[in-house]
Design an enzyme around this catalytic site. Structure first.
Site, mmCIF file in Angstrom:
data_model
loop_
_atom_site.group_PDB
_atom_site.id
_atom_site.type_symbol
_atom_site.label_atom_id
_atom_site.label_comp_id
_atom_site.label_asym_id
_atom_site.label_seq_id
_atom_site.Cartn_x
_atom_site.Cartn_y
_atom_site.Cartn_z
ATOM 1 N N ASN A 1 -6.029 9.511 8.463
ATOM 2 C CA ASN A 1 -7.301 8.547 8.995
ATOM 3 C C ASN A 1 -8.547 9.376 8.896
ATOM 4 O O ASN A 1 -8.719 10.459 9.473
ATOM 5 C CB ASN A 1 -7.057 8.006 10.448
ATOM 6 C CG ASN A 1 -5.773 7.388 10.454
ATOM 7 O OD1 ASN A 1 -4.715 7.601 10.135
ATOM 8 N ND2 ASN A 1 -6.036 6.071 11.096
ATOM 9 N N TYR B 1 0.994 -1.210 -0.143
ATOM 10 C CA TYR B 1 -0.023 0.051 -0.174
ATOM 11 C C TYR B 1 0.903 1.274 0.047
ATOM 12 O O TYR B 1 0.686 2.040 -0.758
ATOM 13 C CB TYR B 1 -0.904 -0.055 1.428
ATOM 14 C CG TYR B 1 -2.046 1.016 1.406
ATOM 15 C CD1 TYR B 1 -2.817 1.421 0.240
ATOM 16 C CD2 TYR B 1 -1.824 1.961 2.210
ATOM 17 C CE1 TYR B 1 -3.739 2.277 0.384
ATOM 18 C CE2 TYR B 1 -2.772 3.055 2.553
ATOM 19 C CZ TYR B 1 -3.710 3.093 1.431
ATOM 20 O OH TYR B 1 -4.711 4.126 1.478
ATOM 21 N N GLN C 1 0.433 4.646 20.720
ATOM 22 C CA GLN C 1 0.759 5.473 19.217
ATOM 23 C C GLN C 1 -0.418 6.087 19.107
ATOM 24 O O GLN C 1 -1.367 6.107 19.457
ATOM 25 C CB GLN C 1 1.057 4.003 18.448
ATOM 26 C CG GLN C 1 -0.201 3.093 18.332
ATOM 27 C CD GLN C 1 0.120 1.884 19.216
ATOM 28 O OE1 GLN C 1 0.193 2.116 20.380
ATOM 29 N NE2 GLN C 1 -0.532 0.889 18.541
ATOM 30 N N THR C 2 -0.004 7.374 18.173
ATOM 31 C CA THR C 2 -0.935 8.492 17.780
ATOM 32 C C THR C 2 -1.631 8.352 16.582
ATOM 33 O O THR C 2 -0.761 8.021 15.699
ATOM 34 C CB THR C 2 -0.445 9.607 18.356
ATOM 35 O OG1 THR C 2 0.685 9.876 17.395
ATOM 36 C CG2 THR C 2 0.178 9.860 19.724
#
Length: 435
Positions: free
Chosen positions: A288, A259, A323-324
């Site tokens: 996102n 990807y 994790q952000t």
């Protein structure tokens, strides 16, 4: 009886002496006759009245244009892309911001193709384009898209749906191409990584298949082309927040590289077509995104958490949960894509919400909205999972006048309502069919 002699000859007319002139001699020009003509029957008064009417028309023209544009916006329900929000004109199939729209001339309806238009983001984009009054052609192979996402447009003469894979050539006549076709969730692109690569890049002399076909179409017909790239081009970033000038930190042989590298190759080809073939291109790097019509079990964190909470299952957090990510609502993204398409800027542009959440913070928000008693279950982290992801959108703010408006706590309930209806509706249908 004496005979009479008849003479049929016409009597000859003696020619006049002197040279023959077809035109009469010109008389000297005089001002008196035009003045007499204007003074007769009140002609001067009518000339003055006509000049006054023309002056009033051109003086009030800007106000008429503004009123016409406002009526067009209110009738179409279209808000926020910058089209027809100011005096504009149609040039080469594209509305140029800042130009003038002639009085009484409505905005030209464009023919737009959306590849992947039956998917999550694509279907919302189609809704906005249809509401604007455009004619939309959706091209989708339904690998991740759903016909239900666009069924409400069936029967509309401005809507067409073509079941087609973009790795095969396609001939259409359109003004704009939104290229969204590609599996975007980990579950789907890891299920068939070769297909994911082919959708955007093919390691041969041509280098690209899916994007190549659509860029070739844009070149042949003179259409404007928008590529939806991704924040995954930054990989596991060493720069935070990420700016468009950052080249990224991607593992080219990892499980996510089908990807990541596919999108990076698509960006390369898009810019080569722009520089070498003079194709009008736009590049958007999407962060996102969440909202209604997401695939319920697609492996993305928001849809995973919402579906698990509704099913009374533990919320699975991978790694330590620190994790952000940054989450934007789908309507904000669609607004940004349309603004980018109508702008005069190539990009790339980051389109995302700069609000940053850890996975644990996201889980707590989902618990607040759905089930305060939901528990969290930790699992081993996946390979090549980025530790931080946050967009720098200063470029989009300055050049596109765009920034997200819907916060996570405002947008999440809308997604939950859609998921609740689909999850429990599916369960009801399953139980009925079992009986």
């Amino acid at each position: 009886m004496s005979s009479m002699s008849l003479n049929h000859r016409r009597p000859e007319i003696p020619q006049q002496s002197g040279n023959y002139t077809p035109k009469p001699p010109q008389k000297p020009w005089s001002l008196t006759k035009p003045v007499e003509y204007l003074c007769r029957e009140q002609r001067v008064m009518f000339v003055v009245i006509g000049m006054a009417i023309a002056s009033v028309f051109f003086f009030l023209q800007p106000q008429f244009i503004t009123t016409t544009v406002q009526l067009q916006k209110s009738s179409s329900g279209y808000q926020g892309s910058g089209i027809a929000t100011r005096k504009q004109q149609h040039v080469g199939g594209v509305i140029s911001p800042g130009a003038k729209l002639p009085l009484g001339l409505q905005r030209k309806s464009l023919r737009v193709v959306v590849t992947g238009g039956a998917g999550f983001v694509g279907s919302h984009l189609v809704d906005k384009l249809m509401a604007r009054g455009d004619s939309v052609i959706v091209v989708d192979n339904f690998f991740t898209g759903r016909k239900e996402n666009v069924m409400h447009h069936f029967g509309n003469p401005r809507f067409e749906l073509i079941r087609h894979d973009v790795v095969e050539p396609l001939l259409l006549e359109v003004d704009q191409i939104y290229h969204l076709a590609c599996p975007a969730s980990p579950v789907h692109y890891k299920f068939n990584p070769v297909k994911t690569i082919i959708s955007f890049s093919f390691f041969a002399s041509t280098n690209v298949v899916g994007t190549l076909n659509m860029l070739g179409l844009a070149k042949r017909i003179g259409a404007r082309f928008l590529l939806t790239s991704t924040s995954e081009v930054y990989g596991d970033p060493l720069q935070h927040p990420q700016k468009e000038e950052y080249w990224g930190n991607v593992n080219p042989i990892g499980v996510r590289s089908c990807y990541d590298e596919g999108k990076r190759t698509a960006e390369t080809l898009t810019m080569d077509y722009h520089r070498g073939a003079d194709v009008q291109v736009r590049i958007a790097r999407i962060f996102n995104t969440y909202g209604p019509r997401m695939c319920i079990d697609d492996g993305r964190v928001v849809s995973n958490f919402v579906a698990q909470a509704l099913r009374k299952e533990p919320l699975t957090v991978y790694g330590d949960g620190n994790q952000t990510r940054s989450f934007q609502y789908v309507s904000d993204l669609v607004d940004g894509l349309m603004r980018l398409m109508e702008s005069e800027h190539v990009g790339p542009f980051n389109l995302g919400n700069p609000g940053e959440f850890t996975m644990l913070e996201l889980a707590e928000v989902v618990k607040e909205v759905i089930d305060p008693h939901a528990r969290i279950e930790f699992r081993e982290n996946t390979a090549d999972d980025p530790h931080k992801r946050k967009p720098d959108i200063s470029k989009a703010k300055e050049m596109l006048g765009w920034e997200p408006k819907v916060s996570l706590r405002d947008g999440l309930p809308r997604m939950v309502e859609d998921f609740r209806g689909r999850i429990f509706g599916d369960r009801k249908e399953t139980s009925e069919s079992a009986v």
